[in-house]
Every structure is written in C-alpha cells, then in structure tokens.
Enzyme design. Structure first.
Site, PDB file in Angstrom:
ATOM      1  N   CYS A 123       0.863  -1.176   0.000  1.00  0.00           N
ATOM      2  CA  CYS A 123       0.000   0.000   0.000  1.00  0.00           C
ATOM      3  C   CYS A 123       0.906   1.235   0.000  1.00  0.00           C
ATOM      4  CB  CYS A 123      -0.862  -0.045   1.262  1.00  0.00           C
ATOM      5  SG  CYS A 123      -1.905   1.388   1.524  1.00  0.00           S
ATOM      6  N   CYS A 173      -0.889   3.864  -6.421  1.00  0.00           N
ATOM      7  CA  CYS A 173      -1.789   3.186  -5.468  1.00  0.00           C
ATOM      8  C   CYS A 173      -1.951   1.765  -5.967  1.00  0.00           C
ATOM      9  CB  CYS A 173      -3.136   3.905  -5.437  1.00  0.00           C
ATOM     10  SG  CYS A 173      -4.427   3.027  -4.520  1.00  0.00           S
TER      11      CYS A 173
HETATM   12  N1  DGL Z   1      -3.858   0.454  -2.064  1.00  0.00           N
HETATM   13  C1  DGL Z   1      -3.703   1.656  -1.289  1.00  0.00           C
HETATM   14  C2  DGL Z   1      -2.469   2.430  -1.793  1.00  0.00           C
HETATM   15  O1  DGL Z   1      -1.619   1.841  -2.437  1.00  0.00           O
HETATM   16  C3  DGL Z   1      -5.000   2.391  -1.302  1.00  0.00           C
HETATM   17  C4  DGL Z   1      -5.070   3.433  -0.280  1.00  0.00           C
HETATM   18  C5  DGL Z   1      -6.422   3.717   0.249  1.00  0.00           C
HETATM   19  O2  DGL Z   1      -7.008   2.847   0.900  1.00  0.00           O
HETATM   20  O3  DGL Z   1      -6.850   4.852   0.083  1.00  0.00           O
HETATM   21  O4  DGL Z   1      -2.286   3.586  -1.531  1.00  0.00           O
END
Ligand code: DGL
Length: 259
Positions: free
Chosen positions: A73, A183
């Site tokens: 993440c 993301c």
């Molecule tokens: N997959 C997360 C990232 O890479 C998403 C973040 C979120 O939950 O806003 O930032």
C-alpha cells in the site's frame, strides 16, 4: 524460518496486484494476505491513523509467524514504514510511486501521477519527487473515489470511467508521456486507462520492482523457501469476500476474518 510465510497487507483488495507479482516471481513462497477493507480507504485518513492501522496489520501478520512483511500500500508505506521498521524486528518491503523512472525517461518533460491524498501529501513522496522530478512538470491527481468503487465491486463501471476521464484531462492537456500509478488498487484500471489515454502515454507502477526487492531481501537474509512441501497462499479480509475472490480468480479461497 525459511518456510514461514511472507506477510502482505493493504487497506483493501488493491495489494493483491502486488501479491500476484510476488507469487509469479516466488511461486515457492507461502504467503498470507490481509485486506483491511473495513478501514479502506486509508488515503483520506491522517498519518497517525494510517500508522495505527499499519501496526494492527503488522501485529496480526507477526502472530502468524511471517518472516517478512510487504506493505502493499503506497499510502501505508509513505506514512508508516519508518515507524514499522523502527518498532518491529522483521524486514519490511514498501511500495512508493515510481516517479524516478518516469522522470528519467520522459521526453515531453511532463509526467502524471495518480495516487491517494495520503500518499501525495506525505513527506516521503515530496522528498522523492523533489529529488528526482524537480526539473520536469509533475501533474499530481488525487484518485478521489477510485478505491471506494473498487472495494465495492464497481471496477468496470461507467462511474469509474467518468472519474478516470476527469482525472486524466489535466494530464493529457499537459502532454504527459508517462502516467505513474501510485496506489496498488490502480493496476486493475490499466485496461480502462489504456482506452482513455493517448497511445504514446506509458503507464508504470511499482509492482514488479517490489517483487524483485522481496526476493533480494529474502536472499540476503537467507530465508528463501527451499522446502518441497505444498505451498500455501492464504487470503483474509474483514470486508467483502466476493469482491476479493473475483480479483484473485477461482484458484484461491478468501476467508472472512475480524481484525
Ligand atoms: N492500495 C492503497 C495504496 O496503495 C490504497 C489506499 C487507500 O485505501 O486509500 O495507496
């Protein structure tokens, strides 16, 4: 130790895009994936909350004897990985937007970056961006609403197409030739992004680099799995099991877990 699992966590289902890269490069490794979908999106939360959630996920993975943790993440990495590294005695691999290769290779001197607010406002991102991209134009765009749509199973929706077209407009006007996906939910959007972007724009994300780094760190610690017993890939979510199962495909089971 070497057949202990690799632990992977994300605010939700997006980090499965990273899990896929890791599984492809290291098919012999046992893995445990945690999707904290109940608390998604992390991107609109403050740094302290993101750190608390990351601690909770780390503690759960460590209670399952993970030998290494991949913070799949960007938002959790850019806000919490320093804290995690200082406070837990296990190697951590993080993921950050691939701004460096985009800035090094751009011919139009303009690149776009789509990421969460939490990532774009983090100190780590502004440091990386300042270091590698200060000589070019970087069109930053918060992907407001994208994670929520993916988490609710609306990846292939008109709503998603509408959001993306809006977010890409200023980038296309600035004549970007690279779009950086900052993301881990966003690699699932690549087919739609290709449809919406001019042909010359290349899309880059950091998934493959994270898998390579994971392998390098396992080698360095001498804990690559060499056992011949059956590989176990476990997936846990505190959200919607079906949404995650759809992204993973039918070969893998997803379990609901409260955490
Ligand atoms: N997959 C997360 C990232 O890479 C998403 C973040 C979120 O939950 O806003 O930032």
């Amino acid at each position: 130790m070497s057949n202990n699992p690799i632990g992977i966590f994300d605010s939700g289902v997006g980090g499965t895009s990273i899990w896929k890269e890791i599984h492809q490069l290291l098919p012999n490794e046992n893995t445990i994936y945690l999707a904290d979908s109940l608390n998604a999106p992390y991107g609109s939360k403050g740094s302290e909350v993101i750190t608390e959630l990351s601690i909770k996920n780390t503690e759960l993975l460590l209670s399952k004897n993970c030998k290494l943790i991949v913070v799949a993440c960007n938002t959790a990495t850019t806000n919490a990985i320093d804290y995690l590294r200082k406070n837990f005695d296990v190697p951590f691999i993080g993921i950050e937007p691939a701004i460096k290769p985009a800035a090094l290779n751009t011919k139009t001197n303009a690149v776009g970056i789509l990421a969460t607010k939490g990532t774009l406002t983090s100190a780590l991102f502004s440091k990386t961006s300042g270091m590698f991209a200060s000589h070019i134009k970087v069109v930053e765009q918060v992907g407001e609403g994208i994670v929520e749509l993916i988490e609710s199973g609306k990846l292939h929706s008109d709503e998603m197409k509408g959001l993306l077209s809006e977010y890409l407009k200023p980038m296309i006007s600035a004549n970007i030739d690279y779009l950086v996906l900052g993301c881990t939910h966003y690699p699932y959007l690549i087919p739609m992004l290709i449809e919406l972007l001019p042909n010359h724009v290349k899309i880059i994300d950091s998934g493959e680099a994270v898998a390579r780094q994971t392998k390098a760190i396992l080698e360095q610690h001498n804990v690559l799995n060499t056992s011949i017993s059956k590989v176990k890939n476990e997936f846990f979510t505190n959200g919607n099991v079906d949404v995650m199962a759809t992204l993973l495909g039918s070969k893998f089971d997803v379990e609901y877990l409260e955490f």
